[in-house]
Design a protein around this motif. Structure first.
Motif, PDB file in Angstrom:
ATOM      1  N   GLN A  62      63.395  24.958  19.424  1.00 59.95           N
ATOM      2  CA  GLN A  62      64.403  24.292  20.248  1.00 59.95           C
ATOM      3  C   GLN A  62      64.142  22.788  20.338  1.00 59.95           C
ATOM      4  O   GLN A  62      65.074  21.980  20.214  1.00 59.95           O
ATOM      5  CB  GLN A  62      64.398  24.910  21.652  1.00 59.95           C
ATOM      6  N   SER A 122      67.020  28.111  30.626  1.00 58.98           N
ATOM      7  CA  SER A 122      66.504  29.133  29.712  1.00 58.98           C
ATOM      8  C   SER A 122      66.530  30.471  30.429  1.00 58.98           C
ATOM      9  O   SER A 122      65.576  30.848  31.110  1.00 58.98           O
ATOM     10  CB  SER A 122      65.076  28.786  29.259  1.00 58.98           C
ATOM     11  N   THR A 148      69.395  30.087  25.797  1.00 54.16           N
ATOM     12  CA  THR A 148      69.196  28.703  26.255  1.00 54.16           C
ATOM     13  C   THR A 148      70.533  27.987  26.265  1.00 54.16           C
ATOM     14  O   THR A 148      71.366  28.183  25.380  1.00 54.16           O
ATOM     15  CB  THR A 148      68.210  27.909  25.364  1.00 54.16           C
ATOM     16  N   HIS A 196      71.365  28.458  22.135  1.00 59.42           N
ATOM     17  CA  HIS A 196      70.641  29.351  21.234  1.00 59.42           C
ATOM     18  C   HIS A 196      71.165  30.752  21.495  1.00 59.42           C
ATOM     19  O   HIS A 196      71.166  31.232  22.628  1.00 59.42           O
ATOM     20  CB  HIS A 196      69.130  29.318  21.476  1.00 59.42           C
ATOM     21  N   TYR A 207      71.469  28.537  16.358  1.00 62.25           N
ATOM     22  CA  TYR A 207      72.018  27.607  17.338  1.00 62.25           C
ATOM     23  C   TYR A 207      73.510  27.383  17.119  1.00 62.25           C
ATOM     24  O   TYR A 207      74.005  27.443  15.991  1.00 62.25           O
ATOM     25  CB  TYR A 207      71.283  26.264  17.254  1.00 62.25           C
TER      26      TYR A 207
END
Length: 511
Positions: free
Chosen positions: A83, A106, A122, A152, A215
């Protein structure tokens, strides 16, 4: 606790490098540095005799799935960076000037449907001060500043069949939005880990019981950014996968799932509420976030009843909740002057019969203290017409809206009788899938008698009745407020004492 009543009626990189990539692409990589080349070479030598890539991986023969810079130096677009690497690359992107990070969280927000799951773990939102004109379309052609949302996410095929997930349809939006935002390839700052690119490289194909992570980046214009921040949330429009590439996305009933929103927060308060929502039965009130629930009673039941024709109905879960609608949904409950209590049930239909079933089209009802309440079709978030073929199972949800005053006066504390029915599929002549074969051989029956029998047999439905004795957590008092169930006896005793005093005073006045 639930009691069952048996009132059932009727009836690759080929081999070496391939497996190594397959095993690491879903769990990320720690770096994509010069040491990566040595790692690839050593790992490939160790697994030279391994099997080929599964269909969840991008086909390495497709142009663009592996981005080669030279014979000895390449980056596989399926590798998922850390990340922090993606965030740093985004901040360093020359065409964009990022002012600050507006929000970061998160936490796992997950939507589970019939054959798949979409999980976001996330959420990051960055304020964009300015951007190059060439990127205007990525921000809905906004000429001013805007924002970028970086997520994510993981897509999981929980079924036993290959399907094709339309990742390009995973749009970002919010209530009242005029424009929806699609995943952006231009704004993603790295050469690997873009979930949309990973899936699109293989036409969205996902093999059974596999997952793909990566992502997603969305560019949002200035006005849309302000509205999202005011609301404190947004949602992803989840479109169910296709069983084949020939199907049209989003058209008609889909046995794999339904088009539903997956709400995500942009402030901590909404984050807490949306995390609570993931623990509730996923009825329409929850998935579309019509308002907030406070659980009065909830229980995992897993009670099953099988019919004579081997149709098994399993009551998985039931819950009772006090519901407060958001302002935009208050009109839907305008006839509940004192508020509303919601009962939702989740059940599974397993079809071991010879008939095709309609698990969503059937009705459900409650009987509480002698009063019958039918499920409300407005509160259903699944499409009618889904066919459940022999050998398959389907989970369904039914929801009931109860008047809060009537609940407080007559229904709370009582057992809940739950009745579920599942109809069969009828063909164009009105015959059920099983009956049509049987009656076609009865040529000796008169035409009128045959028509009468067909009409009767076409009404085949499967029923199951349950009795739920809830363990109530809260009690609705005279002011329609929730108090702990353990305190109800004290309140009732106090009310009884007050009534006695009134009676004594009235008797004294009469004397």
């Amino acid at each position: 606790m639930v009691k069952q009543h048996n009132s059932i009626i009727n009836k690759g990189l080929k081999k070496g490098l391939g497996l190594m990539l397959a095993s690491i692409c879903l769990i990320g990589c720690d770096s994509i540095s010069t040491g990566y080349d040595d790692f690839i070479e050593n790992s490939a030598n160790e697994i030279d005799n391994s099997s080929q890539l599964t269909s969840v991986q991008a086909d390495t023969s497709d142009e663009g799935s592996v981005m080669e810079s030279s014979t000895d130096d390449f980056i596989d677009t399926r590798l998922v960076p850390e990340q922090s690497m993606v965030e740093n690359a985004l901040l360093a992107k020359e065409e964009i000037t990022i002012d600050e990070q507006v929000f970061s969280l998160s936490q796992n927000f997950i939507q589970k449907q019939q054959a798949f799951e979409v999980s976001v773990d996330t959420i990051n939102m960055f304020e964009v001060e300015e951007f190059d004109e060439s990127l205007a379309s990525e921000f809905n052609f906004s000429t001013d500043e805007g924002s970028i949302v970086l997520l994510h996410a993981t897509i999981t095929n929980t079924s036993d069949e290959t399907f094709y997930f339309p990742i390009e349809e995973l749009r970002l939006s919010y209530p009242g939005a005029i424009i929806q935002n699609y995943p952006s390839a231009q704004l993603y700052p790295m050469e690997s880990g873009n979930l949309a690119q990973i899936l699109l490289a293989n036409s969205g194909e996902m093999a059974p019981q596999t997952a793909v992570e990566g992502y997603l980046v969305y560019g949002i214009g200035r006005e849309e950014t302000e509205e999202i921040l005011d609301l404190g949330s947004f949602y992803l429009t989840v479109v169910p996968p296709r069983q084949s590439l020939n199907e049209i996305v989003g058209l008609g009933s889909n046995p794999l799932g339904d088009e539903l929103p997956l709400y995500l927060p942009i402030n901590n308060e909404n984050g807490q509420q949306l995390l609570l929502n993931t623990t509730y039965i996923q009825d329409r009130l929850t998935t579309e976030w019509w308002g907030n629930k406070e659980i009065i009673a909830s229980e995992d039941l897993n009670a099953s009843i099988s019919t004579d024709d081997d149709v098994k109905i399993t009551l998985l879960r039931a819950e009772v909740s006090d519901f407060t609608p958001h302002k935009s949904y208050e009109d839907a409950f305008q006839y509940f002057n004192y508020g509303q209590v919601i009962v939702s049930i989740e059940y599974e239909v397993t079809n071991n019969s010879k008939n095709d079933l309609l698990p969503i089209d059937g009705r459900a009802s409650l009987v509480i203290n002698g009063d019958e309440i039918s499920d409300d079709y407005v509160l259903i978030n699944e499409m009618y017409g889904k066919t459940l073929e022999p050998g398959d199972s389907y989970k369904a949800v039914k929801t009931f809206a109860l008047d809060k005053m009537t609940y407080a006066d007559y229904w709370q504390g009582e057992d809940v009788y739950i009745s579920i029915n599942v109809p069969t599929v009828e063909d164009s002549t009105g015959e059920s899938s099983e009956t049509s074969e049987t009656l076609s051989d009865e040529e000796s029956v008169s035409e009128d008698l045959l028509a009468e029998e067909v009409l009767e047999e076409s009404k085949i439905e499967y029923y199951a009745d349950f009795v739920w004795s809830p363990s109530y957590q809260f009690f609705v008092d005279e002011a329609f407020e929730l108090i702990p169930w353990s305190e109800r006896e004290k309140i009732q005793e106090s009310e009884f004492d007050e009534d006695e005093e009134i009676d004594i005073d009235e008797n004294s006045d009469e004397e």
